[in-house]
Design a protein around this motif. Sequence first.
Motif, PDB file in Angstrom:
ATOM      1  N   THR A   1     -42.609   3.068 -29.900  1.00  7.32           N
ATOM      2  CA  THR A   1     -41.985   3.931 -28.895  1.00  7.32           C
ATOM      3  C   THR A   1     -40.531   4.195 -29.251  1.00  7.32           C
ATOM      4  OG1 THR A   1     -43.407   2.892 -27.226  1.00  7.32           O
ATOM      5  CG2 THR A   1     -41.589   4.230 -26.429  1.00  7.32           C
ATOM      6  N   TYR A   2     -39.832   3.139 -29.632  1.00 10.29           N
ATOM      7  CA  TYR A   2     -38.424   3.271 -29.993  1.00 10.29           C
ATOM      8  C   TYR A   2     -38.246   4.198 -31.195  1.00 10.29           C
ATOM      9  CZ  TYR A   2     -33.653   1.853 -31.167  1.00 10.29           C
ATOM     10  OH  TYR A   2     -32.306   1.849 -31.466  1.00 10.29           O
ATOM     11  N   ALA A   3     -39.101   4.026 -32.204  1.00 11.87           N
ATOM     12  CA  ALA A   3     -39.005   4.851 -33.407  1.00 11.87           C
ATOM     13  C   ALA A   3     -39.267   6.317 -33.079  1.00 11.87           C
ATOM     14  CB  ALA A   3     -39.990   4.352 -34.462  1.00 11.87           C
ATOM     15  N   ALA A   4     -40.284   6.589 -32.273  1.00  9.89           N
ATOM     16  CA  ALA A   4     -40.607   7.973 -31.922  1.00  9.89           C
ATOM     17  C   ALA A   4     -39.484   8.631 -31.136  1.00  9.89           C
ATOM     18  CB  ALA A   4     -41.898   8.016 -31.112  1.00  9.89           C
ATOM     19  N   SER A   5     -38.763   7.839 -30.351  1.00  8.10           N
ATOM     20  CA  SER A   5     -37.738   8.408 -29.480  1.00  8.10           C
ATOM     21  C   SER A   5     -36.622   9.103 -30.256  1.00  8.10           C
ATOM     22  CB  SER A   5     -37.141   7.320 -28.579  1.00  8.10           C
ATOM     23  OG  SER A   5     -36.311   6.427 -29.314  1.00  8.10           O
ATOM     24  N   PHE A   6     -36.449   8.773 -31.529  1.00  8.46           N
ATOM     25  CA  PHE A   6     -35.388   9.397 -32.308  1.00  8.46           C
ATOM     26  C   PHE A   6     -35.639  10.893 -32.518  1.00  8.46           C
ATOM     27  CE2 PHE A   6     -34.511   5.012 -33.167  1.00  8.46           C
ATOM     28  CZ  PHE A   6     -33.130   4.975 -33.292  1.00  8.46           C
ATOM     29  N   GLY A   7     -36.897  11.297 -32.521  1.00 10.40           N
ATOM     30  CA  GLY A   7     -37.197  12.714 -32.683  1.00 10.40           C
ATOM     31  C   GLY A   7     -36.783  13.552 -31.496  1.00 10.40           C
ATOM     32  N   ALA A   8     -36.564  12.912 -30.350  1.00  9.60           N
ATOM     33  CA  ALA A   8     -36.102  13.615 -29.146  1.00  9.60           C
ATOM     34  C   ALA A   8     -34.782  13.027 -28.682  1.00  9.60           C
ATOM     35  CB  ALA A   8     -37.151  13.508 -28.043  1.00  9.60           C
ATOM     36  N   SER A   9     -33.924  12.712 -29.636  1.00 10.04           N
ATOM     37  CA  SER A   9     -32.681  12.003 -29.356  1.00 10.04           C
ATOM     38  C   SER A   9     -31.477  12.933 -29.434  1.00 10.04           C
ATOM     39  CB  SER A   9     -32.511  10.858 -30.350  1.00 10.04           C
ATOM     40  OG  SER A   9     -32.276  11.363 -31.662  1.00 10.04           O
ATOM     41  N   ALA A  10     -30.298  12.331 -29.359  1.00  8.27           N
ATOM     42  CA  ALA A  10     -29.054  13.101 -29.384  1.00  8.27           C
ATOM     43  C   ALA A  10     -28.827  13.810 -30.712  1.00  8.27           C
ATOM     44  CB  ALA A  10     -27.872  12.177 -29.089  1.00  8.27           C
ATOM     45  N   VAL A  11     -29.393  13.307 -31.803  1.00 10.73           N
ATOM     46  CA  VAL A  11     -29.111  13.902 -33.107  1.00 10.73           C
ATOM     47  C   VAL A  11     -29.566  15.360 -33.169  1.00 10.73           C
ATOM     48  CG1 VAL A  11     -29.576  13.783 -35.581  1.00 10.73           C
ATOM     49  CG2 VAL A  11     -29.066  11.690 -34.309  1.00 10.73           C
ATOM     50  N   PRO A  12     -30.851  15.680 -32.945  1.00  7.02           N
ATOM     51  CA  PRO A  12     -31.243  17.095 -32.990  1.00  7.02           C
ATOM     52  C   PRO A  12     -30.731  17.898 -31.800  1.00  7.02           C
ATOM     53  CG  PRO A  12     -33.131  15.750 -32.393  1.00  7.02           C
ATOM     54  CD  PRO A  12     -32.036  14.793 -32.760  1.00  7.02           C
ATOM     55  N   LEU A  13     -30.704  17.281 -30.609  1.00  2.71           N
ATOM     56  CA  LEU A  13     -30.348  18.037 -29.413  1.00  2.71           C
ATOM     57  C   LEU A  13     -28.853  18.347 -29.347  1.00  2.71           C
ATOM     58  CD1 LEU A  13     -32.686  16.193 -26.902  1.00  2.71           C
ATOM     59  CD2 LEU A  13     -32.994  18.468 -27.870  1.00  2.71           C
ATOM     60  N   ALA A  14     -28.015  17.404 -29.766  1.00 10.11           N
ATOM     61  CA  ALA A  14     -26.573  17.669 -29.776  1.00 10.11           C
ATOM     62  C   ALA A  14     -26.216  18.698 -30.839  1.00 10.11           C
ATOM     63  CB  ALA A  14     -25.801  16.375 -30.014  1.00 10.11           C
ATOM     64  N   LYS A  15     -26.917  18.668 -31.966  1.00 12.71           N
ATOM     65  CA  LYS A  15     -26.673  19.699 -32.977  1.00 12.71           C
ATOM     66  C   LYS A  15     -26.997  21.078 -32.405  1.00 12.71           C
ATOM     67  CE  LYS A  15     -27.933  21.596 -37.418  1.00 12.71           C
ATOM     68  NZ  LYS A  15     -28.709  21.535 -38.647  1.00 12.71           N
ATOM     69  N   ALA A  16     -28.112  21.192 -31.700  1.00 14.15           N
ATOM     70  CA  ALA A  16     -28.515  22.476 -31.127  1.00 14.15           C
ATOM     71  C   ALA A  16     -27.499  22.968 -30.105  1.00 14.15           C
ATOM     72  CB  ALA A  16     -29.897  22.344 -30.485  1.00 14.15           C
ATOM     73  N   VAL A  17     -27.087  22.076 -29.203  1.00 13.75           N
ATOM     74  CA  VAL A  17     -26.129  22.468 -28.161  1.00 13.75           C
ATOM     75  C   VAL A  17     -24.769  22.781 -28.774  1.00 13.75           C
ATOM     76  CG1 VAL A  17     -24.876  21.648 -26.132  1.00 13.75           C
ATOM     77  CG2 VAL A  17     -27.338  21.249 -26.325  1.00 13.75           C
ATOM     78  N   GLY A  18     -24.333  21.971 -29.726  1.00 14.58           N
ATOM     79  CA  GLY A  18     -23.044  22.209 -30.358  1.00 14.58           C
ATOM     80  C   GLY A  18     -22.978  23.549 -31.067  1.00 14.58           C
ATOM     81  N   ALA A  19     -24.085  23.959 -31.666  1.00 14.88           N
ATOM     82  CA  ALA A  19     -24.120  25.256 -32.346  1.00 14.88           C
ATOM     83  C   ALA A  19     -24.205  26.410 -31.366  1.00 14.88           C
ATOM     84  CB  ALA A  19     -25.306  25.290 -33.310  1.00 14.88           C
ATOM     85  N   ALA A  20     -24.896  26.216 -30.249  1.00 15.10           N
ATOM     86  CA  ALA A  20     -25.065  27.291 -29.276  1.00 15.10           C
ATOM     87  C   ALA A  20     -23.793  27.556 -28.476  1.00 15.10           C
ATOM     88  CB  ALA A  20     -26.207  26.953 -28.324  1.00 15.10           C
ATOM     89  N   PHE A  21     -22.967  26.518 -28.275  1.00 21.89           N
ATOM     90  CA  PHE A  21     -21.741  26.654 -27.480  1.00 21.89           C
ATOM     91  C   PHE A  21     -20.524  26.488 -28.384  1.00 21.89           C
ATOM     92  CE2 PHE A  21     -24.946  25.557 -24.434  1.00 21.89           C
ATOM     93  CZ  PHE A  21     -24.572  26.168 -23.249  1.00 21.89           C
ATOM     94  N   SER A  22     -20.263  27.471 -29.234  1.00 19.87           N
ATOM     95  CA  SER A  22     -19.155  27.341 -30.178  1.00 19.87           C
ATOM     96  C   SER A  22     -17.796  27.422 -29.492  1.00 19.87           C
ATOM     97  CB  SER A  22     -19.261  28.423 -31.259  1.00 19.87           C
ATOM     98  OG  SER A  22     -19.268  29.710 -30.665  1.00 19.87           O
ATOM     99  N   LYS A  23     -17.690  28.154 -28.381  1.00 14.74           N
ATOM    100  CA  LYS A  23     -16.395  28.339 -27.738  1.00 14.74           C
ATOM    101  C   LYS A  23     -16.064  27.220 -26.757  1.00 14.74           C
ATOM    102  CE  LYS A  23     -16.157  33.391 -28.083  1.00 14.74           C
ATOM    103  NZ  LYS A  23     -16.022  34.669 -27.341  1.00 14.74           N
ATOM    104  N   ARG A  24     -17.025  26.730 -26.038  1.00 18.39           N
ATOM    105  CA  ARG A  24     -16.782  25.682 -25.042  1.00 18.39           C
ATOM    106  C   ARG A  24     -17.614  24.462 -25.408  1.00 18.39           C
ATOM    107  NH1 ARG A  24     -17.224  28.919 -19.396  1.00 18.39           N
ATOM    108  NH2 ARG A  24     -16.013  27.172 -18.600  1.00 18.39           N
ATOM    109  N   ARG A  25     -17.493  24.076 -26.648  1.00 23.63           N
ATOM    110  CA  ARG A  25     -18.334  23.025 -27.203  1.00 23.63           C
ATOM    111  C   ARG A  25     -18.125  21.674 -26.515  1.00 23.63           C
ATOM    112  NH1 ARG A  25     -17.351  23.219 -33.052  1.00 23.63           N
ATOM    113  NH2 ARG A  25     -18.787  24.973 -32.938  1.00 23.63           N
ATOM    114  N   GLY A  26     -16.863  21.306 -26.285  1.00 20.55           N
ATOM    115  CA  GLY A  26     -16.593  20.018 -25.654  1.00 20.55           C
ATOM    116  C   GLY A  26     -17.221  19.924 -24.279  1.00 20.55           C
ATOM    117  N   ALA A  27     -17.045  20.962 -23.471  1.00 22.43           N
ATOM    118  CA  ALA A  27     -17.621  20.968 -22.129  1.00 22.43           C
ATOM    119  C   ALA A  27     -19.141  20.914 -22.179  1.00 22.43           C
ATOM    120  CB  ALA A  27     -17.159  22.204 -21.368  1.00 22.43           C
ATOM    121  N   ALA A  28     -19.754  21.669 -23.093  1.00 23.60           N
ATOM    122  CA  ALA A  28     -21.218  21.693 -23.190  1.00 23.60           C
ATOM    123  C   ALA A  28     -21.765  20.330 -23.604  1.00 23.60           C
ATOM    124  CB  ALA A  28     -21.657  22.764 -24.184  1.00 23.60           C
ATOM    125  N   LEU A  29     -21.150  19.706 -24.606  1.00 22.55           N
ATOM    126  CA  LEU A  29     -21.611  18.391 -25.039  1.00 22.55           C
ATOM    127  C   LEU A  29     -21.388  17.348 -23.955  1.00 22.55           C
ATOM    128  CD1 LEU A  29     -20.391  18.492 -28.743  1.00 22.55           C
ATOM    129  CD2 LEU A  29     -22.767  18.431 -27.958  1.00 22.55           C
TER     130      LEU A  29
END
Length: 415
Positions: A117-145
């Motif tokens: 369970t722990y190993a699988a959780s990495f696929g839905a973790s901050a690594v892919p999701l924060a990259k996606a949000v950080g790229a989508a909110f280039s102007k207000r990145r700090g607030a979005a993250l």
Amino acid sequence: MTTQPSPVARIGSEGKLLAGASLILAFSAVGFLVQTFGVFSAAIEQEFGWSRTETYSVLTIATLLAPVLIPLTGWAADRLNLRTLVISALVVEVVSLLALGLVPVGRIGFSILFLVTYAASFGASAVPLAKAVGAAFSKRRGAALGMLFAGACLGAIANPLVAGALIGAVGWRGAFAVLGAQTAVLAALPALLLIRSARGAPRTADADRPAGWSTLFRTRALSAILGWGFFAALGYSGMQGHLVPLLQERAHTAAEAVIGQSLLGVGLLVGNLAAGLLLDRLPTRPLASLMLVVPVVALLALALLPPGPWDVVVTTGLGVATGTETAMLAYVVSRYLPTAVAGRALSIGMVAVALGGGVSTLIGAATHDATGNYRLFLLLCAASLTVASVWPWALREPSSDVSSTASSHARDATS
């Protein structure tokens, strides 16, 4: 020259992406396995006849697997379809959690299913999701993250209370089964509805091609991020898993201890929101350093002051200070490192955090068994955070030609 929009931004509207990612972080296994382990620990010890060290060794092994799992997740985040990665991980989580609750397993079976369970959780973790949000909110990145991780903290608030109530009502096995159902409804379903894959995205010769690992290791900011992440996690990460037994040791009831764990989540929520707002307005280095020094006061208070109602205030304050770290780390990666290696850069930073967290968890259990209390552990955590507060000052402002340098490296580097 026409700048092509980020493929990540086309996953859906910015708001839907942020909402979906926050729910996934809050209610998938990555949001509760570590946070609720202290709530489950007493029941698991009684079930299997384990000592505190034996019980927490399962969590320690899990966190020490992270140095392998996180870079793999970073590579996947830079290379694979985000929707496929996240949903596949959530399916494995749900099946494993249901098996933990519904299949009668012994010590080895429990350990294996927990680790899967722990190993699988990495696929839905901050690594892919924060990259996606950080790229989508280039102007207000700090607030979005900040909002992303603050939303995730809703799980940190609710999950300990839910787990504690479930263990009392249906036992620890039943609690895992219900948490599996919760993951399906509150994480997998939002992933299906709110995370959308890019379709027909135009590509340029180099901009969409992920750079090689050599591009990442040539960046000056990486060493600062690694030292910062390791010593910060060494100072605060183990506390999250040990907080419930720590508060019980300080003469609080089991119910009060669970509330304390939930209030730590409240602090994490406030801390992430504060970090998101401040990162867009204040210099990164002094802000990061300050937020690492503040929890030292809270840890010393827990170590040196007698038990009392102020423990709740100290616990919440500890959460506020440490809650800024995740948003800050994701922000620093997106600001100081090339976008082409952002997934792997965040993953390497998370490796340092996981190593620090695993070592911290083991130190907490070992020092408790050796001394009979958590005082020495609290003092060691305070010392680690003091060391961590120095590392952000090693960051250097990115030069204006970062993007051109990254593109140059992307042409030459091998993946």
